[in-house]
Scaffold this active site. Structure first.
Site, PDB file in Angstrom:
ATOM      1  N   TYR A 141     -16.817 -38.919 -24.496  1.00 54.65           N
ATOM      2  CA  TYR A 141     -16.727 -37.793 -23.559  1.00 54.65           C
ATOM      3  C   TYR A 141     -16.574 -36.481 -24.329  1.00 54.65           C
ATOM      4  O   TYR A 141     -17.302 -35.508 -24.104  1.00 54.65           O
ATOM      5  CB  TYR A 141     -15.534 -37.992 -22.610  1.00 54.65           C
ATOM      6  CG  TYR A 141     -15.077 -36.708 -21.978  1.00 54.65           C
ATOM      7  CD1 TYR A 141     -15.809 -36.107 -20.961  1.00 54.65           C
ATOM      8  CD2 TYR A 141     -13.918 -36.049 -22.435  1.00 54.65           C
ATOM      9  CE1 TYR A 141     -15.414 -34.899 -20.414  1.00 54.65           C
ATOM     10  CE2 TYR A 141     -13.521 -34.845 -21.888  1.00 54.65           C
ATOM     11  CZ  TYR A 141     -14.264 -34.279 -20.881  1.00 54.65           C
ATOM     12  OH  TYR A 141     -13.871 -33.079 -20.354  1.00 54.65           O
ATOM     13  N   SER A 196     -13.838 -28.358 -23.417  1.00 55.39           N
ATOM     14  CA  SER A 196     -12.547 -29.058 -23.397  1.00 55.39           C
ATOM     15  C   SER A 196     -11.876 -28.978 -24.763  1.00 55.39           C
ATOM     16  O   SER A 196     -12.548 -28.924 -25.803  1.00 55.39           O
ATOM     17  CB  SER A 196     -12.814 -30.521 -23.043  1.00 55.39           C
ATOM     18  OG  SER A 196     -11.722 -31.316 -23.415  1.00 55.39           O
ATOM     19  N   LYS A 210     -19.083 -32.886 -24.935  1.00 52.96           N
ATOM     20  CA  LYS A 210     -18.699 -31.466 -24.813  1.00 52.96           C
ATOM     21  C   LYS A 210     -19.028 -30.732 -26.124  1.00 52.96           C
ATOM     22  O   LYS A 210     -19.534 -29.609 -26.115  1.00 52.96           O
ATOM     23  CB  LYS A 210     -17.209 -31.338 -24.497  1.00 52.96           C
ATOM     24  CG  LYS A 210     -16.832 -31.854 -23.121  1.00 52.96           C
ATOM     25  CD  LYS A 210     -17.323 -30.912 -22.035  1.00 52.96           C
ATOM     26  CE  LYS A 210     -17.075 -31.453 -20.648  1.00 52.96           C
ATOM     27  NZ  LYS A 210     -17.672 -30.667 -19.575  1.00 52.96           N
TER      28      LYS A 210
END
Ligand code: UDP
Length: 360
Positions: A158, A133, A162
């Site tokens: 989050y 991302s 990643k």
């Protein structure tokens, strides 16, 4: 040269996963998919989205309900099938929830990825496309963002999951040259397949712009809250790089071809449209394309948001032969077709199949 025939897709029932499975089938690959339904709709142990993908393509998908934390079940699936490549989508993805429940996110996303790598190595499957991302870039130091922009200064859990997984992949590739990995850094995926049969059906904790526009357009919410009208952008609202989900899906097919053509070891590509669009421009385009009004109120900035983020996608163009083809008009048109045909998402409308069986 490695010939990829069968692809194992984790998180295949989710929004991006299901669109990608469709593109893979159309490109001639066989697909075995798993999902734990944390972000997708289960109907009688089947994946509602993948049933529809089978309807659209007329092709079979072997599907298992499986959680990556269940390493035994994962191993069993690898024992049953021979995979040439894995595309790893499965992850929890709510920024807000990740800040409130960091351990759940670290366990699910990172331990899940590690289990997958372990099982892949045990079965001599070393080709992987990872769903990363643009959040790994944190606050942009320059725009448009290229892949060599510093990463790791991430503002939420989050995004950190990643980033950590990208680091784990780097270390794995360094430790064993058999690994052949491509990490794709997505910008803002939106839109739906042009059939109107599959699209985004957020089950909980969603906070993205497009599902909120849908709620207002469908009359389920009176106004859209626009977070921040005082950013340093031409109209004051936040700028993002919105990419049609089918462009994103095609980016994965291009990545598979790259893995096939040459040992990649570890390569990273931005997948975006390369265009910055403000929230107000997005709402305006949606209204023009659909003829549906989206009343809005400009509110305070959302905590943790950045003003502008958009990609430079030259690397994907030159090395993958991929560029985004769909316009913002296409995005709004396809998204609205999906939403108006399925105002309640997938619920109540699917052809079913049984666990481990093919979807028809
Ligand atoms: N946004 C908004 N209202 C909403 C949801 C999002 O104004 O209800 C804005 C948000 O502040 C950002 C843009 O829309 O400028 C995209 O937000 P999203 O959450 O979709 O993506 P992200 O911020 O993670 O890039």
């Amino acid at each position: 040269m490695t010939n990829i025939k069968t692809v194992f897709v984790t998180g295949g029932a989710g929004y991006i996963g299901s669109h990608c499975v469709l593109s893979l089938l159309e490109a001639g690959y066989n697909v075995v998919a798993i999902d734990n339904f944390v972000n997708s709709v289960e109907q009688q142990e089947s994946a509602a989205s993948l049933d529809r993908v089978s309807r659209i393509t007329g092709k079979k998908i072997i599907f298992y309900k499986c959680d990556l934390l269940d390493i035994q079940q994962l191993d069993d699936i690898f024992n049953k099938h021979q995979f040439d490549c894995v595309i790893h989508f499965a992850a929890m993805k709510s920024v807000g929830e990740s800040i409130k429940q960091p351990l759940m996110y670290y366990k699910n996303n990172i331990v899940g990825a590690m289990n997958l790598l372990d099982v892949m190595a045990a079965h001599e499957c070393y080709q992987l496309v990872f769903s990363s991302s643009c959040t790994v870039y944190g606050n942009p130091i320059f725009l448009p963002i290229t892949e060599d922009h510093p990463i790791g200064n991430v503002t939420n859990v989050y995004g950190r999951t990643k980033y950590f997984i990208e680091e784990i992949l780097k270390d794995s590739v360094n430790s064993d040259p058999k690994w052949n990995v491509i990490s794709l850094r997505y910008f803002n995926p939106v839109g739906a397949h042009s059939s109107g049969l599959i699209g985004e059906d957020p089950t909980k904790n969603f906070s993205n712009l497009m599902p909120y526009i849908a709620l207002v357009a469908l009359g389920k919410k009176p106004t859209l809250s626009i977070f921040g009208g005082d950013y340093e952008t031409p109209d004051g609202t936040g700028i993002r790089d919105y990419i049609h989900v089918m462009d994103l899906a095609e980016g994965h097919v291009a990545a598979l071809k790259k893995l096939q053509s040459k040992q990649s070891h570890l390569e990273v590509f931005n997948l975006g449209s390369g265009q910055g669009t403000s929230v107000l421009e997005f709402v305006q385009t949606f209204e023009n394309v659909t003829g549906v009004k989206v009343p809005y109120i400009i509110e305070a900035r959302r905590e943790g948001d950045i003003g502008s983020m958009y990609a430079n996608c030259d690397l994907a163009r030159t090395k993958l032969g991929w560029t985004a083809k769909y316009t913002l008009d296409d995005i709004c048109r396809d998204f609205w077709r999906w939403q108006s045909l399925n105002p309640n998402g997938y619920k109540g409308n699917s052809i079913t199949s049984t666990n481990g069986d093919t979807c028809h």
